[in-house]
Design a protein around this motif. Sequence first.
Motif, short mmCIF file in Angstrom:
data_model
loop_
_atom_site.label_atom_id
_atom_site.label_comp_id
_atom_site.label_asym_id
_atom_site.label_seq_id
_atom_site.Cartn_x
_atom_site.Cartn_y
_atom_site.Cartn_z
N VAL A 8 1.71 -1.27 36.78
CA VAL A 8 3.15 -1.01 36.96
C VAL A 8 3.18 -0.18 38.19
O VAL A 8 2.37 0.39 38.77
CB VAL A 8 3.44 0.20 35.75
N ARG A 9 4.46 -0.39 38.72
CA ARG A 9 4.95 0.46 40.04
C ARG A 9 5.23 1.94 39.63
O ARG A 9 6.03 1.88 38.52
CB ARG A 9 5.86 -0.48 40.76
N VAL A 10 4.81 2.63 40.42
CA VAL A 10 5.14 4.11 40.26
C VAL A 10 5.35 4.69 41.66
O VAL A 10 4.99 4.14 42.54
CB VAL A 10 3.97 4.74 39.49
N ASP A 11 5.95 5.88 41.49
CA ASP A 11 5.84 6.88 43.02
C ASP A 11 5.01 7.88 42.85
O ASP A 11 4.59 8.42 41.73
CB ASP A 11 7.08 7.40 43.12
N THR A 12 3.96 7.93 44.04
CA THR A 12 3.25 8.99 43.88
C THR A 12 3.70 10.56 43.89
O THR A 12 4.87 10.53 43.84
CB THR A 12 2.31 9.00 45.17
N MET A 13 2.88 11.73 43.63
CA MET A 13 3.57 12.84 43.75
C MET A 13 4.31 13.35 45.17
O MET A 13 4.94 14.31 45.09
CB MET A 13 2.45 13.91 43.63
N ASN A 14 3.95 12.50 46.07
CA ASN A 14 4.85 12.80 47.17
C ASN A 14 5.55 11.62 47.59
O ASN A 14 6.18 11.51 48.85
CB ASN A 14 3.57 12.92 48.50
N GLY A 15 6.07 10.96 46.59
CA GLY A 15 7.22 9.95 46.74
C GLY A 15 7.06 8.61 47.39
O GLY A 15 7.91 7.95 47.71
N HIS A 16 5.60 8.31 47.27
CA HIS A 16 5.33 6.91 47.83
C HIS A 16 5.16 5.98 46.84
O HIS A 16 4.57 6.24 45.76
CB HIS A 16 4.16 7.06 48.75
N PRO A 17 5.98 4.65 47.03
CA PRO A 17 5.63 3.45 46.01
C PRO A 17 4.22 3.03 45.76
O PRO A 17 3.90 2.63 46.93
CB PRO A 17 6.83 2.48 46.32
N VAL A 18 3.64 3.00 44.85
CA VAL A 18 2.37 2.39 44.75
C VAL A 18 2.21 1.71 43.39
O VAL A 18 3.18 1.63 42.45
CB VAL A 18 1.20 3.64 44.55
N VAL A 19 1.02 0.95 43.31
CA VAL A 19 1.02 0.38 41.99
C VAL A 19 -0.21 0.97 41.20
O VAL A 19 -1.25 1.41 41.63
CB VAL A 19 0.25 -1.20 42.04
N ALA A 20 0.37 1.42 39.76
CA ALA A 20 -0.67 2.29 38.98
C ALA A 20 -1.40 1.10 38.07
O ALA A 20 -0.80 0.08 37.85
CB ALA A 20 0.11 3.17 38.14
N THR A 21 -2.61 1.31 37.97
CA THR A 21 -3.51 0.64 36.81
C THR A 21 -3.73 1.25 35.77
O THR A 21 -4.03 2.43 35.51
CB THR A 21 -4.81 -0.03 37.35
N GLN A 22 -3.26 0.58 34.22
CA GLN A 22 -3.40 1.53 33.01
C GLN A 22 -4.44 0.64 32.18
O GLN A 22 -4.30 -0.71 32.27
CB GLN A 22 -2.06 1.45 32.58
N LEU A 23 -5.16 1.29 31.59
CA LEU A 23 -6.24 0.76 30.85
C LEU A 23 -6.17 1.33 29.06
O LEU A 23 -5.93 2.78 29.32
CB LEU A 23 -7.64 1.09 31.39
N LEU A 24 -6.20 0.85 28.38
CA LEU A 24 -6.44 1.44 26.89
C LEU A 24 -7.87 0.78 26.52
O LEU A 24 -8.26 -0.26 26.30
CB LEU A 24 -5.54 0.74 26.08
N ALA A 25 -8.62 1.92 26.15
CA ALA A 25 -9.89 1.77 25.51
C ALA A 25 -10.23 2.46 24.43
O ALA A 25 -9.76 3.49 24.02
CB ALA A 25 -10.98 2.33 26.64
N THR A 26 -11.16 1.86 23.56
CA THR A 26 -11.72 2.33 22.48
C THR A 26 -12.89 2.76 22.57
O THR A 26 -13.83 2.38 22.83
CB THR A 26 -11.64 1.06 21.21
N ARG A 27 -13.24 4.13 22.19
CA ARG A 27 -14.66 4.66 21.94
C ARG A 27 -15.37 3.98 20.93
O ARG A 27 -15.08 3.75 19.89
CB ARG A 27 -14.71 6.30 21.63
N THR A 28 -16.75 3.54 21.63
CA THR A 28 -17.43 2.84 20.70
C THR A 28 -18.44 3.73 20.11
O THR A 28 -18.58 5.16 20.31
CB THR A 28 -18.56 1.79 21.56
#
Length: 214
Positions: free
Chosen positions: A194-214
């Motif tokens: 997903v596209r987000v802005d950093t804490m200093n206002g720069h546009p970046v692409v964030a990676t999100q993962l959903l993981a299950t504990r084994t």
Amino acid sequence: MSALDNQLGYWNGPGAVKTFGHPLEPTWLDRIGRRARILDYGCGYGRLAGLLTGRGFVDVEGVDVAPNLISHAREMRPSTRFEVLDSPPRLRHDDQSIDAVFLFAVLTCVPTDDGQRDLVAELRRVLRPRGLLYLSDLCLQDDQRNRDRYQDFAAKYGTYGIFETGDGAVCRHHTKEWLHTLLTGFDTTATREVRVDTMNGHPVVATQLLATRT
């Protein structure tokens, strides 16, 4: 956790006024019961905890290293529990006592390999079997500004992707392979970018993962 991985002075000072915008994926939340015990690690000023309680989750707790951020979170959301981490990443919670952990834009603030490994190991300790870890962070970006600063600081820190910000933080962007290596002991069940802005206002692409504990 080392001083570089903690950076308390920054998060209690300049970092205490930053804002963050990594979004939640609603369909991923459907996998979590509304009465699940949820931990927001690195909660900052409580933005994510507020989003979760607004969606009907009734047992949400936030923890962070910075007392100033925790004070802000308590003022904004007095009905939610927030605690200062005295010895990060160590948590006061019992083994296998948490149903879901949210780790949003935290690994980028923990630059070293060992610091990140210790953090993820602690989260796995407190998660129950089949508990969920929802991770949102920044992989290596391909724009020239980021490539330049990765290169500028690679020799100093020994890792391509670590860099210093202009206001005093040391941050890290990751390879996707490294994030999956960190999640040994988890099964990754969903990914997205997903596209987000950093804490200093720069546009970046964030990676999100959903993981299950084994």
